[in-house]
Design a protein around this motif. Structure first.
Motif, PDB file in Angstrom:
ATOM      1  N   PHE A 128      31.744  26.668  31.409  1.00  0.00           N
ATOM      2  CA  PHE A 128      31.867  27.566  31.702  1.00  0.00           C
ATOM      3  C   PHE A 128      31.957  27.924  29.951  1.00  0.00           C
ATOM      4  N   SER A 129      31.835  29.939  29.894  1.00  0.00           N
ATOM      5  CA  SER A 129      31.893  29.878  29.017  1.00  0.00           C
ATOM      6  C   SER A 129      33.643  30.514  28.505  1.00  0.00           C
ATOM      7  N   THR A 132      35.101  32.919  27.745  1.00  0.00           N
ATOM      8  CA  THR A 132      36.090  34.658  27.445  1.00  0.00           C
ATOM      9  C   THR A 132      37.441  34.749  28.613  1.00  0.00           C
ATOM     10  N   ASN A 133      37.460  34.182  28.993  1.00  0.00           N
ATOM     11  CA  ASN A 133      38.756  33.946  29.902  1.00  0.00           C
ATOM     12  C   ASN A 133      39.921  32.718  30.067  1.00  0.00           C
ATOM     13  N   ASN A 142      42.357  31.972  32.188  1.00  0.00           N
ATOM     14  CA  ASN A 142      41.981  31.586  33.874  1.00  0.00           C
ATOM     15  C   ASN A 142      43.093  30.710  34.189  1.00  0.00           C
ATOM     16  N   PHE A 146      46.250  46.104  44.583  1.00  0.00           N
ATOM     17  CA  PHE A 146      45.885  46.262  46.128  1.00  0.00           C
ATOM     18  C   PHE A 146      46.383  44.956  45.847  1.00  0.00           C
ATOM     19  N   TYR A 147      46.422  43.670  46.575  1.00  0.00           N
ATOM     20  CA  TYR A 147      46.679  42.266  46.780  1.00  0.00           C
ATOM     21  C   TYR A 147      45.780  41.621  47.837  1.00  0.00           C
ATOM     22  N   MET A 148      44.460  41.260  47.760  1.00  0.00           N
ATOM     23  CA  MET A 148      43.910  40.286  48.511  1.00  0.00           C
ATOM     24  C   MET A 148      44.526  38.976  49.131  1.00  0.00           C
ATOM     25  N   ARG A 194      41.929  40.545  38.946  1.00  0.00           N
ATOM     26  CA  ARG A 194      41.921  39.376  39.010  1.00  0.00           C
ATOM     27  C   ARG A 194      42.254  38.798  40.098  1.00  0.00           C
ATOM     28  N   GLU A 238      42.110  34.646  41.792  1.00  0.00           N
ATOM     29  CA  GLU A 238      42.516  33.061  41.471  1.00  0.00           C
ATOM     30  C   GLU A 238      42.297  32.350  42.707  1.00  0.00           C
ATOM     31  N   ASN A 239      41.388  31.194  42.231  1.00  0.00           N
ATOM     32  CA  ASN A 239      41.075  30.537  43.222  1.00  0.00           C
ATOM     33  C   ASN A 239      40.215  31.311  44.736  1.00  0.00           C
ATOM     34  N   SER A 258      37.650  31.977  39.625  1.00  0.00           N
ATOM     35  CA  SER A 258      39.060  32.471  38.880  1.00  0.00           C
ATOM     36  C   SER A 258      38.346  33.624  38.429  1.00  0.00           C
ATOM     37  N   PHE A 259      38.297  34.521  38.593  1.00  0.00           N
ATOM     38  CA  PHE A 259      38.149  35.625  36.432  1.00  0.00           C
ATOM     39  C   PHE A 259      39.194  37.059  36.642  1.00  0.00           C
ATOM     40  N   GLU A 260      38.309  37.132  35.632  1.00  0.00           N
ATOM     41  CA  GLU A 260      39.812  38.684  35.532  1.00  0.00           C
ATOM     42  C   GLU A 260      38.670  39.554  34.915  1.00  0.00           C
ATOM     43  N   ALA A 276      43.546  37.666  45.479  1.00  0.00           N
ATOM     44  CA  ALA A 276      43.009  38.521  44.181  1.00  0.00           C
ATOM     45  C   ALA A 276      43.326  39.696  44.230  1.00  0.00           C
ATOM     46  N   LEU A 298      31.837  29.572  40.824  1.00  0.00           N
ATOM     47  CA  LEU A 298      31.339  30.618  39.170  1.00  0.00           C
ATOM     48  C   LEU A 298      30.282  29.736  38.782  1.00  0.00           C
ATOM     49  N   ARG A 312      30.374  32.350  32.967  1.00  0.00           N
ATOM     50  CA  ARG A 312      30.685  34.020  32.744  1.00  0.00           C
ATOM     51  C   ARG A 312      30.169  33.770  31.088  1.00  0.00           C
TER      52      ARG A 312
END
Lengths: 304, 462
Positions: A2-3, A5-6, A9, A28-30, B7, B9-10, B79-81, B116, B257, B260
């Motif tokens: 895993f890089s 860059t985040n 997280n 918006f939230y999903m 964003r 997450e999980n 998970s990522f942003e 998300a 994932l 990245r």
């Protein structure tokens, strides 16, 4: 692998951490929704132009590449009226509250045609628009709603024929039957609204059920046929025995049809507490339909 | 300080995979009713109902209670942003979860777990032309499609001329789109979608259809969008397009994932570590769509002259690609295609197993059964490097049963190939053994003898 860059997280399960965002921006939230979804009718209002365009598409497409075009909106109820007049009016001699049978049945066929078309189109609407549903987000309610609304234009066209019929009967030499349009006609939009509410309520249930159960396609013609018999279209409500009247009023379309005859033809069946029962049932159908639809909506794209 | 555009997450999405090709994809009321009835029965008299359920399952095989149906996580623990203004590539094999991720981000479907958060309007080019109605004219469809994509009427009015100009269908704008050629249809559809101005643009592979000129235009439009500071998620199998348009990429593998990283690294990872380096690839059931039936791919492998499965081949040796598959029903005109691509995704060649007229006639109908189509790769064909093999099963102009753009990857080792006495990298994907001649032609010509003396001054200007 895993890089890095985040760095932020970190899993923070359900609680979204506040992000650095501009104030005016929409967010918006999903997330998986649980229980009964809220109706979120405000969002539907924001998509009103889409409802307009979908209604407009349904209308445009309906009579494209037909010879008779919008004339079909008139032909269907007129031909049904002719058949009903011959078989029920002449042969079976069904009473019609002293109103000439053609005008008696045509007045009922107007809201009835609107209703059957609306539940049929709405019931199939989600499945026939599956390509859109599985690709793009928009409030799914827009689809059955547009199906119901597009029927109003057909209704308006067919309604003009009724005015011609009234004119004809009023000017018939020696005709004893006269229709005097009174102030009652201003209540007509209310009955039209009742028909639309009933149709949308039933349409929402059927369309959402159709996504999971294609049996609805087979049930639909049967529902329409069955419903025709429990609605006073070929016969007057006065034929129904007094003690069954309350149960009979549980069908909102009975209230609609009686209301149309009362408002347009001055029939003596004045709206009573029965209309209240019809309206309450229609409203219950609509509200329950809305909630059921919203509840099922979240899996539409996966199951349709 | 950059602002967050997306964003995640999980995030996870689970699908039921009750649908086999023979079974209807949707439930019938009867199933639900009998299921409800059975569970009620079960509560009252569990031994009896168990026997019933068992016998029913055994006999028809179509009654599977919902809870026991097999499920698959198309996406899990993602998970990522994404900061605002970034163009992020997403790469992964078929069935890695790319499309599911995009569907969740564009709110088409709900996640099963996790969450998300998306800042701004999402415009998705998941499939251009969605909502186009064949009976309506180009003009009417432009308005309708615009509204479906979330544009206001006034917005469409304003951009209408621009959209039409971009699509190059001015002359036919009042013709029903059912009379359009597929190219015109696609151009108009893309033009509408491209003129939507969302804060976040989600672009899927599908754009890669159409002719080269149109593709160039699409990619150009995407670069423009990226330059205006909007966030773009770009999914593609085309590694050169990914490298051209993105600086950073996500690699998805089996719903997870995997990495990245800056695009170069991500692409390398995807092309090497992302693959099993065994020289063979057996397809899992979840990699095979229901629409592939009656075709069922089993395995693709690289085999050397000795019959051993190998991951690395010598450029100087002959080797074979074997594609093993089964047909549950006969198919007329079936052809198994092999696509050889370089590690960067540039095509090298395309070949079909019935390319030769003899085989074409001998196998015009392929009866049900198990098969292996074997292709010989001649020696002295490929340059050193990593290559990808894509597989496709189709009937010409009729139907594509199955395709896997990146079914297998393998290495080519150049030792012994022409020119390996110099340890330098040769350009180009092929390394043929060409025959050269070097012929002595007698004496040096007089002008050349002369010019050699004055070369330092005038030879270069001449």
């Amino acid at each position: 692998m895993f890089s890095g860059t985040n760095p932020t997280n970190q899993p923070s399960l359900n609680q979204p951490a506040p992000s650095k965002i501009a104030a005016a921006e929409e967010v918006f939230y999903m997330r998986p929704s649980k229980g009964w979804a809220n109706l979120n009718l405000f969002e539907l209002w924001r998509y009103r132009e889409l409802i307009y365009f979908l209604t407009w598409r349904d209308l445009k497409v309906r009579y494209k590449q037909t010879i008779l075009g919008a004339l079909w909106a008139v032909l269907q109820p007129v031909l049904t009226m002719v058949v009903f007049t011959i078989f029920f009016g002449r042969l079976a001699k069904v009473p019609s509250d002293n109103i000439p049978y053609p005008i008696f049945s045509y007045t009922a066929l107007l809201p009835w045609g609107l209703f059957t078309k609306a539940i049929g189109d709405a019931g199939r609407s989600l499945v026939s628009n599956r390509a859109m549903i599985t690709k793009i987000y928009f409030p799914r309610l827009a689809i059955p709603l547009a199906s119901v609304l597009s029927g109003v234009v057909d209704f308006a066209i067919a309604f003009s024929v009724l005015l011609v019929m009234i004119f004809y009967y009023n000017n018939l030499p020696g005709g004893e039957y006269q229709v005097a349009l009174t102030a009652r006609i201003w209540t007509l939009p209310l009955f039209l609204l009742l028909a639309l509410v009933t149709a949308l309520g039933a349409g929402l249930w059927l369309s959402a059920l159709n996504v999971n159960y294609r049996d609805i396609n087979h049930i639909l013609p049967f529902i329409t046929q069955f419903w025709l018999f429990i609605t006073p279209i070929v016969y007057p409500t006065s034929m129904v025995p007094e003690r069954w009247q309350l149960i009979y009023a549980l069908n909102p379309m009975a209230g609609v049809v009686e209301g149309f005859r009362w408002a347009l033809l001055n029939s003596n069946a004045a709206p009573s507490y029965m209309l209240g029962v019809s309206a309450a049932i229609a409203l219950a159908l609509l509200v329950s339909g809305l909630f059921y639809f919203r509840r099922m909506e979240r899996t539409f794209a996966d199951t349709v | 300080m950059t602002q967050i555009a997306i964003r995640v997450e999980n995030l996870g999405k689970r699908y039921r995979i009750g649908a086999t090709p023979t079974r209807q994809q949707y439930n019938t009321l009867r199933e639900s009713i009998s299921q409800a009835g059975l569970s009620a029965l079960r509560a009252v008299a569990s031994p009896i109902s168990r026997i019933r359920a068992a016998s029913k399952e055994g006999s028809a095989g179509m009654f599977i209670p919902r809870r026991e149906q097999p499920t698959i996580w198309a996406l899990r623990d993602i998970s990522f942003e994404v900061p605002q203004g970034q163009v992020l590539g997403i790469i992964g094999r078929n069935g890695a979860g790319k499309s599911t991720l995009l569907k969740i981000l564009s709110r088409v479907t709900e996640p099963t777990e996790g969450y998300a958060e998306v800042h701004g309007r999402v415009g998705s080019l998941l499939e251009v032309g969605t909502g186009f109605h064949p009976e309506l004219t180009g003009r009417e469809n432009t308005y309708l499609n615009g509204a479906i994509l979330g544009m206001k009427r006034s917005e469409i009015d304003k951009k209408f001329d621009e959209i039409v100009a971009f699509s190059e269908v001015e002359k036919f704008i009042d013709t029903p789109v059912k009379r359009y050629s597929s190219g015109m249809y696609l151009r108009l559809a893309f033009a509408v979608a491209a003129h939507l101005e969302p804060e976040i643009l989600v672009v899927d592979e599908v754009l890669a259809v159409g002719d080269a000129e149109f593709q160039r235009k699409c990619l150009g439009k995407m670069s423009d969008v990226a330059e205006t500071g909007r966030t773009v998620l770009f999914v593609s199998h085309n590694m050169s397009a990914i490298m051209r348009l993105t600086q950073e990429a996500l690699v998805l593998d089996k719903g997870q994932l995997a990495l990245r990283a800056p695009t170069n690294q991500a692409v390398d990872y995807y092309l090497s570590a992302g693959f099993t380096q065994s020289g063979r690839h057996a397809w899992n059931p979840e990699e095979i769509p229901a629409s592939a039936a009656p075709f069922r791919p089993v395995e693709i492998r690289m085999v050397n002259e000795q019959g051993r499965v190998v991951d690395s081949i010598r450029s100087t040796q002959t080797c074979f690609v074997e594609i093993e598959y089964q047909l549950s029903a006969p198919i007329t005109g079936l052809r198994i295609g092999l696509y050889l691509l370089t590690g960067r995704g540039e095509p090298v060649f395309t070949a079909f197993d019935t390319d030769s007229p003899e085989l074409y006639h001998a196998h015009s109908i392929r009866p049900a059964g198990a098969y292996v189509s074997r292709c010989q790769l001649p020696s002295d064909l490929l340059n050193e490097g990593r290559y990808l093999l894509g597989v496709n099963a189709s009937t010409y102009g009729m139907q594509r049963y199955f395709h896997d753009e990146q079914a297998l990857s393998f290495n080519v080792d150049a030792s012994g190939a022409p020119g390996t006495q110099w340890a330098e990298v040769r350009m180009g994907p092929i390394r043929p053994r060409l025959s050269w001649e070097i012929q002595p032609r007698g004496k040096l010509s007089p002008e050349f003898q002369h010019s050699e003396q004055i070369l330092p001054l005038e030879g270069r200007n001449g």
